[in-house]
Design a protein around this motif. Structure first.
Motif, PDB file in Angstrom:
ATOM      1  N   GLU A 126     -19.085   1.778 -34.676  1.00 50.11           N
ATOM      2  CA  GLU A 126     -19.612   0.577 -34.016  1.00 50.11           C
ATOM      3  C   GLU A 126     -19.056   0.428 -32.608  1.00 50.11           C
ATOM      4  OE1 GLU A 126     -19.725  -2.136 -38.009  1.00 50.11           O
ATOM      5  OE2 GLU A 126     -19.786  -3.136 -36.068  1.00 50.11           O
ATOM      6  N   PHE A 127     -19.936   0.014 -31.709  1.00 43.64           N
ATOM      7  CA  PHE A 127     -19.504  -0.322 -30.350  1.00 43.64           C
ATOM      8  C   PHE A 127     -19.907  -1.754 -30.084  1.00 43.64           C
ATOM      9  CE2 PHE A 127     -20.204   4.237 -30.333  1.00 43.64           C
ATOM     10  CZ  PHE A 127     -18.951   4.655 -29.926  1.00 43.64           C
ATOM     11  N   ILE A 128     -18.954  -2.513 -29.549  1.00 43.36           N
ATOM     12  CA  ILE A 128     -19.199  -3.945 -29.404  1.00 43.36           C
ATOM     13  C   ILE A 128     -20.166  -4.230 -28.254  1.00 43.36           C
ATOM     14  CG2 ILE A 128     -17.140  -4.321 -27.968  1.00 43.36           C
ATOM     15  CD1 ILE A 128     -16.811  -6.921 -29.742  1.00 43.36           C
ATOM     16  N   GLY A 129     -20.272  -3.265 -27.322  1.00 49.22           N
ATOM     17  CA  GLY A 129     -21.248  -3.421 -26.236  1.00 49.22           C
ATOM     18  C   GLY A 129     -20.834  -4.471 -25.245  1.00 49.22           C
TER      19      GLY A 129
ATOM     20  N   ARG B  19     -22.825 -16.491 -17.935  1.00 57.28           N
ATOM     21  CA  ARG B  19     -21.378 -16.349 -18.011  1.00 57.28           C
ATOM     22  C   ARG B  19     -20.851 -17.726 -18.395  1.00 57.28           C
ATOM     23  NH1 ARG B  19     -17.908 -12.136 -18.029  1.00 57.28           N
ATOM     24  NH2 ARG B  19     -19.136 -11.163 -16.389  1.00 57.28           N
ATOM     25  N   GLU B  20     -19.990 -17.773 -19.389  1.00 57.32           N
ATOM     26  CA  GLU B  20     -19.463 -19.072 -19.808  1.00 57.32           C
ATOM     27  C   GLU B  20     -18.720 -19.734 -18.662  1.00 57.32           C
ATOM     28  OE1 GLU B  20     -18.106 -19.951 -24.010  1.00 57.32           O
ATOM     29  OE2 GLU B  20     -17.770 -17.803 -23.814  1.00 57.32           O
ATOM     30  N   GLY B  21     -18.999 -21.013 -18.469  1.00 55.60           N
ATOM     31  CA  GLY B  21     -18.314 -21.778 -17.430  1.00 55.60           C
ATOM     32  C   GLY B  21     -18.907 -21.599 -16.054  1.00 55.60           C
ATOM     33  N   GLU B  22     -19.866 -20.690 -15.912  1.00 56.56           N
ATOM     34  CA  GLU B  22     -20.461 -20.454 -14.597  1.00 56.56           C
ATOM     35  C   GLU B  22     -21.947 -20.799 -14.567  1.00 56.56           C
ATOM     36  OE1 GLU B  22     -19.449 -16.540 -13.166  1.00 56.56           O
ATOM     37  OE2 GLU B  22     -17.368 -16.793 -13.791  1.00 56.56           O
TER      38      GLU B  22
ATOM     39  N   PRO C 276     -21.982 -17.879 -24.645  1.00 56.80           N
ATOM     40  CA  PRO C 276     -20.997 -16.873 -25.048  1.00 56.80           C
ATOM     41  C   PRO C 276     -21.643 -15.498 -25.208  1.00 56.80           C
ATOM     42  CG  PRO C 276     -20.781 -18.822 -26.416  1.00 56.80           C
ATOM     43  CD  PRO C 276     -22.013 -19.002 -25.583  1.00 56.80           C
TER      44      PRO C 276
ATOM     45  N   VAL D  84     -22.649 -24.834 -18.860  1.00 53.99           N
ATOM     46  CA  VAL D  84     -21.580 -24.250 -19.685  1.00 53.99           C
ATOM     47  C   VAL D  84     -21.750 -22.753 -19.909  1.00 53.99           C
ATOM     48  CG1 VAL D  84     -21.027 -26.365 -20.904  1.00 53.99           C
ATOM     49  CG2 VAL D  84     -22.800 -24.866 -21.831  1.00 53.99           C
TER      50      VAL D  84
ATOM     51  N   VAL E 280     -17.009  10.075 -26.339  1.00 47.45           N
ATOM     52  CA  VAL E 280     -15.765  10.627 -26.894  1.00 47.45           C
ATOM     53  C   VAL E 280     -15.617  10.229 -28.356  1.00 47.45           C
ATOM     54  CG1 VAL E 280     -13.248  10.612 -26.705  1.00 47.45           C
ATOM     55  CG2 VAL E 280     -14.639  10.587 -24.634  1.00 47.45           C
ATOM     56  N   LEU E 281     -15.862   8.935 -28.643  1.00 46.97           N
ATOM     57  CA  LEU E 281     -15.655   8.450 -30.008  1.00 46.97           C
ATOM     58  C   LEU E 281     -16.729   8.982 -30.965  1.00 46.97           C
ATOM     59  CD1 LEU E 281     -14.469   4.809 -29.231  1.00 46.97           C
ATOM     60  CD2 LEU E 281     -13.091   6.759 -29.895  1.00 46.97           C
TER      61      LEU E 281
ATOM     62  N   HIS F 198     -16.649   6.358 -22.941  1.00 42.98           N
ATOM     63  CA  HIS F 198     -15.781   6.394 -24.112  1.00 42.98           C
ATOM     64  C   HIS F 198     -16.598   6.490 -25.398  1.00 42.98           C
ATOM     65  CE1 HIS F 198     -16.776   2.145 -24.365  1.00 42.98           C
ATOM     66  NE2 HIS F 198     -16.235   2.107 -25.551  1.00 42.98           N
TER      67      HIS F 198
ATOM     68  N   ARG G 179     -22.503 -28.816 -32.954  1.00 50.50           N
ATOM     69  CA  ARG G 179     -22.843 -29.740 -31.884  1.00 50.50           C
ATOM     70  C   ARG G 179     -24.349 -29.888 -31.682  1.00 50.50           C
ATOM     71  NH1 ARG G 179     -18.812 -27.917 -27.571  1.00 50.50           N
ATOM     72  NH2 ARG G 179     -17.083 -28.362 -28.944  1.00 50.50           N
TER      73      ARG G 179
ATOM     74  N   ARG H 152     -21.341 -13.114 -27.292  1.00 46.93           N
ATOM     75  CA  ARG H 152     -21.780 -12.633 -28.607  1.00 46.93           C
ATOM     76  C   ARG H 152     -23.109 -13.264 -29.029  1.00 46.93           C
ATOM     77  NH1 ARG H 152     -19.240 -16.385 -33.306  1.00 46.93           N
ATOM     78  NH2 ARG H 152     -19.189 -18.229 -32.029  1.00 46.93           N
TER      79      ARG H 152
END
Lengths: 248, 353
Positions: free
Chosen positions: B93-96, B337-340, B289, B286, B69-70, B66, B307, B291
């Protein structure tokens, strides 16, 4: 190719290209909405919600263009399938963009509430999977690849599993008192949005198969209904089931 | 219609040769220019006045899916405006991940055509963000304990109650230690940054892992976390500094312990992989994230600044790890991965065993 047909194929190619551009925008919007949701990015949410108007306007234009092709060129056979499939796909892509928008709206409603890492992890997985489905859908459309289009359905079952896991994780988080009922309900709806985006990608894939092979998805329900028809060709009515007359 | 025979002028052989050579020269010239365009890191698209693409170099065609295309959509949009005589452009911009920022810029040309460039400015955007955040973060890390010390000292000066004095003094010691830790880590970091891999010793990887586990033992016991070591069969060695490597692996372990749930376990493995040694620290905590994942190796970068005081640490640990890895000719990567949970992998060139 005579001049008239050339004009038709240019129109059709341009319409296909525009659908690909719209779908590419949705493919990029899915992870952005996920980021908006996970980062509590209110500004980003507003930006995305406003951006949806453009997709709506362009979808309408494209739809108009397809009608014009149907009316003026009267295409037949595979050309007709192309245009009919395009019309259906526009609706799927436009609806997916709305769902992405809904995720951003949900982000505004749960703003300020901390989510468990487990919930956040599954949200990011659902976002990635929904994006992959969309990527596969566009690729199959651009490359006219029926096999790739058929694979989207399998990819979707993973997204469905994630949604189930997520609902389970919401219950756990709520039971442990880490999120209140309002947030829990919002999150359950968000999971549904991702799952629906996946379904629209599956629909696009089915349309691609239809264009290439003329295959239509087996409409299980419709077929079952037809089989239930009695000798006279009469369809059983829903109301008669309650009378206990032996209708299955 | 009658055909009249036209007399074709006879071109002497020598002139024909010259013309052929000239064509060959021009063809070579075009090829050279094309190759030069393809070698550019910037995407270049050249179009004539009707909008027909004349030249598109390799870098303009590197995008997939995509994104392609963009990017094409942006190129075509600005191309049209440039052909109408208006220079235009914007950032796509692509957030990746990875987050990508592409500057698309179209310029009208004298012959009525247009030139579009696609420049990947992601790295520039990233460095800008690092620079802006660095000052904010370092002042946060250094000013917080100093500010706390000042307030505590003021309170101390006004209080006579011995029990309260005692409590305030304890707190001051705690804050002073905190500031000292930050400064120690900063010194350690600048030593690793400046000194390079000063030592060229043959270092046993198993020994490094054991010493690092020893350093993280107290923290692990405090959170009742089991640290499992798997050094595999045979001895692995790398060339470098034992002290630096222990410090790096210990930092990874301390992080793993800090961000894991009580009672869970952390795994440290070392293994050989294609002429490299990998030291892998895996936790089920935990996670990080998406980002933040590209930025956690920056100095003083905090995933959750609110924190950071609860979890302790100076915000420099992972920068130190990255510098140690670079000094040893290797790299450190992370999957999370969050939570994993998270998996940190340090890859170093293997020394002879």
């Amino acid at each position: 190719m005579d001049e008239l047909r050339k004009g038709f194929h240019n129109d059709l190619d341009e319409a296909r290209a525009e659908l690909v551009r719209l779908a590419a925008s949705v493919t990029e919007a899915i992870p952005r909405a996920t980021a908006v949701l996970l980062d509590g990015d209110l500004e980003g949410a507003d930006y995305m919600i406003q951006g949806d108007d453009e997709i709506d306007a362009r979808s309408l234009d494209l739809e108009e263009r397809c009608y014009r092709i149907l009316a003026l060129q009267a295409p037949v056979a595979s050309d007709l399938r192309q245009v009919v499939a395009l019309l259906k796909m526009i609706a799927d892509v436009e609806r997916s963009a709305d769902l992405v928008c809904n995720i951003c709206k949900a982000a505004r409603r749960i703003y300020g509430h901390d989510l468990d890492p487990k919930l956040r992890g599954i949200i990011s997985r659902m976002g990635e999977q929904a994006q992959q489905l969309y990527t596969a859908a566009i690729e199959s459309f651009v490359e006219n690849d029926a096999a790739k289009a058929a694979a989207i359905d399998d990819m979707d079952s993973y997204l469905d599993d994630l949604q189930k896991q997520f609902v389970q994780a919401i219950f756990e988080s709520h039971a442990a008192g880490r999120i209140d009922l309002q947030v829990a309900v919002q999150l359950a709806v968000v999971a549904r949005f991702y799952e629906r985006i996946g379904d629209h990608a599956v629909n696009v894939g089915e349309r691609v198969r239809f264009v290439i092979t003329g295959w239509l998805p087996e409409h299980h329900g419709a077929q079952r209904y037809r089989l239930r028809a009695d000798d006279t060709g009469e369809m059983p009515r829903i109301g008669t089931v309650q009378d206990g007359d032996g209708t299955p | 219609m009658t055909f009249r025979r036209r007399r074709i002028p006879v071109v002497p052989e020598s002139e024909r040769d010259e013309a052929r050579q000239q064509i060959a020269r021009l063809q070579a010239e075009i090829l050279r220019l094309r190759r030069a365009l393809d070698a550019l890191p910037i995407g270049v698209v050249l179009a004539d006045r009707s909008g027909e693409t004349l030249v598109e170099n390799v870098a303009a065609r590197t995008y997939h899916g995509h994104a392609a295309v963009l990017v094409n959509e942006a190129v075509e949009r600005h191309l049209r405006r440039a052909i109408n005589g208006v220079a235009s452009g914007h950032n796509v911009e692509f957030i990746g991940p990875p987050r990508t920022v592409l500057a698309v810029q179209a310029t009208p040309l004298e012959d009525g055509g247009a030139l579009v460039t696609v420049d990947d400015v992601s790295e520039r955007a990233r460095l800008d963000a690092i620079r802006t955040d660095f000052v904010a973060n370092i002042s946060h890390e250094l000013k917080t304990p100093v500010g706390a010390l000042a307030v505590l000292a003021e309170a101390l000066a006004e209080i006579d109650d011995p029990a309260a004095t005692r409590r305030l003094a304890d707190k001051m010691v705690g804050e002073a230690h905190r500031a000292a830790r930050t400064i120690d880590d900063l010194l350690e970091l600048s030593r690793t940054e400046l000194g390079g891999a000063a030592a060229k010793d043959v270092v046993s990887v198993a020994q490094v892992v054991d010493d690092a586990v020893e350093r993280a033992r107290a923290a692990a016991e405090q959170h009742t976390i089991i640290v499992t070591v798997d050094n595999g069969p045979g001895d692995l060695h790398v060339i470098g500094s034992h002290r630096q490597l222990v410090s790096a692996v210990a930092n990874l372990l301390e992080n793993a312990v800090k961000y894991s749930d009580t009672g869970s376990s952390v795994l440290v493995e070392s293994r050989r992989d294609n002429g490299c040694v990998e030291i892998v620290v895996t936790d089920t905590g935990v996670g990080i994230p998406a980002r933040d994942i590209d930025r956690i190796f920056e100095r003083f970068y905090r995933v959750d600044r609110a924190r950071s005081r609860d979890t302790g640490g100076t915000g420099l640990g992972l920068s130190i790890v990255r510098h140690v890895a670079t000094n040893h000719g290797g790299e450190v990567t992370v999957h999370s991965r969050e939570g994993e949970g998270s998996v940190f992998t340090m890859r170093l060139p293997a020394g002879e065993s």
